[in-house]
Design an enzyme around this catalytic site. Structure first.
Site, PDB file in Angstrom:
ATOM      1  N   GLU A 169      -9.509  -1.833   5.639  1.00  0.00           N
ATOM      2  CA  GLU A 169     -10.104  -1.552   6.941  1.00  0.00           C
ATOM      3  C   GLU A 169     -11.326  -2.456   7.172  1.00  0.00           C
ATOM      4  O   GLU A 169     -11.801  -3.109   6.238  1.00  0.00           O
ATOM      5  CB  GLU A 169     -10.529  -0.073   6.970  1.00  0.00           C
ATOM      6  N   HIS A 179      -6.870  -5.004  10.368  1.00  0.00           N
ATOM      7  CA  HIS A 179      -6.845  -4.744   8.919  1.00  0.00           C
ATOM      8  C   HIS A 179      -5.569  -5.300   8.310  1.00  0.00           C
ATOM      9  O   HIS A 179      -4.526  -5.349   8.949  1.00  0.00           O
ATOM     10  CB  HIS A 179      -7.045  -3.253   8.591  1.00  0.00           C
ATOM     11  N   ASP A 205       0.817  -1.218   0.000  1.00  0.00           N
ATOM     12  CA  ASP A 205       0.000   0.000   0.000  1.00  0.00           C
ATOM     13  C   ASP A 205       0.849   1.266   0.000  1.00  0.00           C
ATOM     14  O   ASP A 205       2.066   1.209   0.171  1.00  0.00           O
ATOM     15  CB  ASP A 205      -0.958  -0.011   1.207  1.00  0.00           C
ATOM     16  N   ASP A 239      -6.741  -3.163  14.654  1.00  0.00           N
ATOM     17  CA  ASP A 239      -8.138  -3.522  14.373  1.00  0.00           C
ATOM     18  C   ASP A 239      -8.264  -4.664  13.361  1.00  0.00           C
ATOM     19  O   ASP A 239      -9.325  -4.885  12.790  1.00  0.00           O
ATOM     20  CB  ASP A 239      -8.903  -2.295  13.865  1.00  0.00           C
TER      21      ASP A 239
HETATM   22  C1  GLP Z   1      -0.470   0.194   8.424  1.00  0.00           C
HETATM   23  C2  GLP Z   1      -0.146  -0.572   7.150  1.00  0.00           C
HETATM   24  C3  GLP Z   1      -0.364  -2.062   7.347  1.00  0.00           C
HETATM   25  C4  GLP Z   1       0.400  -2.513   8.590  1.00  0.00           C
HETATM   26  C5  GLP Z   1      -0.137  -1.777   9.785  1.00  0.00           C
HETATM   27  C6  GLP Z   1       0.486  -2.216  11.095  1.00  0.00           C
HETATM   28  O1  GLP Z   1      -1.833   0.344   8.591  1.00  0.00           O
HETATM   29  N1  GLP Z   1      -0.940  -0.153   6.054  1.00  0.00           N
HETATM   30  O2  GLP Z   1       0.093  -2.765   6.195  1.00  0.00           O
HETATM   31  O3  GLP Z   1       0.273  -3.904   8.736  1.00  0.00           O
HETATM   32  O4  GLP Z   1       0.094  -0.394   9.589  1.00  0.00           O
HETATM   33  O5  GLP Z   1       1.645  -1.509  11.371  1.00  0.00           O
HETATM   34  P1  GLP Z   1       2.665  -1.908  12.500  1.00  0.00           P
HETATM   35  O6  GLP Z   1       3.427  -3.076  11.972  1.00  0.00           O
HETATM   36  O7  GLP Z   1       3.525  -0.698  12.661  1.00  0.00           O
HETATM   37  O8  GLP Z   1       1.892  -2.236  13.711  1.00  0.00           O
END
Ligand code: GLP
Length: 262
Positions: free
Chosen positions: A151, A146, A75, A144
């Protein structure tokens, strides 16, 4: 689904990195390696940083080469130019691509500045298809549940497209924008849950107590659009790599099952 439990974030990261390195090396040593690259899906966030550090180390030690690897990132924020401090393009180059022997032409990241973001997402999906699909998608999950920027209530069959970020995600990501909620882009370009599900293998990283509820919904609760990551229950080859803290909400029986069957 397999769940691999390690004591710490570092051990989880090492396990996941070695698993992927083995996959890349096995592909390159096989007849398939001569005719097509290994296609690797990659996430951003704090979860994969340990894996990326292990990739860089292994590459320097000559234990893996990324010359025959093509990557597709999950993304990108809409409206952030590549060189913005918080763009995922910059994150990936700072934390991985600038330190390994990958051909820059083989790096694919959704263009957050595209004039027509939906067309950009279609182009991205088509390019993945041209390569014959993703061999292994490494992923993380939001608190959450996702996956990528899919989402809660995004279709579990979704393809790449523009996503509106929830209040939860904006709050969680404000820490990267100096704690200023208003600076976090409100939309993003993201692969779909269906795009991830099409990968031959999916390896998801979940660490820390704040991911414990997502892990419970992913492993023990019914598949639900409210926790898009739970779609992985339907994937034929999904592996969840986690640390002890992420297991805080699993039942003792579930925890023991995965510890004993590994
Ligand atoms: C963002 C990204 C996700 C990722 C998430 C969790 O929302 N778009 O791809 O998995 O963050 O991030 P973290 O690994 O920092 O908890």
């Amino acid at each position: 689904m397999k769940v691999i439990i390690r004591n710490t974030y570092e051990e989880m990261s090492r396990w996941a990195a070695e698993y992927i390195i083995d996959r890349i090396n096995a592909h390159n040593a096989s007849p398939a390696g001569a005719i097509r690259p290994f296609v690797l899906g990659l996430p951003t966030g704090s979860s994969p940083l340990g894996v990326y550090a292990e990739f860089i180390k292994a590459n320097r030690e000559g234990r893996v080469s990324f010359k025959n690897v093509v990557t597709f990132n999950m993304d990108e924020y809409a409206g952030l130019p590549r060189d913005h401090e918080q763009s995922y393009w910059k994150f990936m180059h700072d934390n991985l691509f600038d330190h390994i022997d990958i051909d820059p032409e083989n790096v694919n990241i959704l263009n957050g500045m595209a004039e027509d973001p939906e067309a950009e997402c279609r182009r991205y999906e088509d390019k993945i298809t041209e390569y014959g699909g993703i061999d292994l998608f490494l992923g993380g999950s939001g608190v959450d549940g996702h996956i990528a920027f899919n989402e809660p209530f995004t279709s579990l069959n979704s393809r790449a497209g523009v996503r509106k970020l929830t209040y939860d995600t904006l709050l969680a990501n404000a820490r990267f924008f100096g704690g200023d909620f208003s600076k976090v882009p409100k939309t993003a370009l993201s692969v779909g849950v269906g795009t991830v599900m099409d990968a031959a293998e999916v390896l998801l990283l979940l660490s820390g107590h704040n991911k414990a509820r997502a892990l419970r919904h992913l492993v023990e609760e019914p598949v639900s659009g409210k926790w898009t990551v739970s779609a992985l229950q339907l994937h034929p080859a999904a592996i969840i790599a986690c640390d002890e803290d992420a297991c805080d909400e699993l039942t003792v029986g579930t925890y023991k099952y995965f510890k004993e069957t590994e």
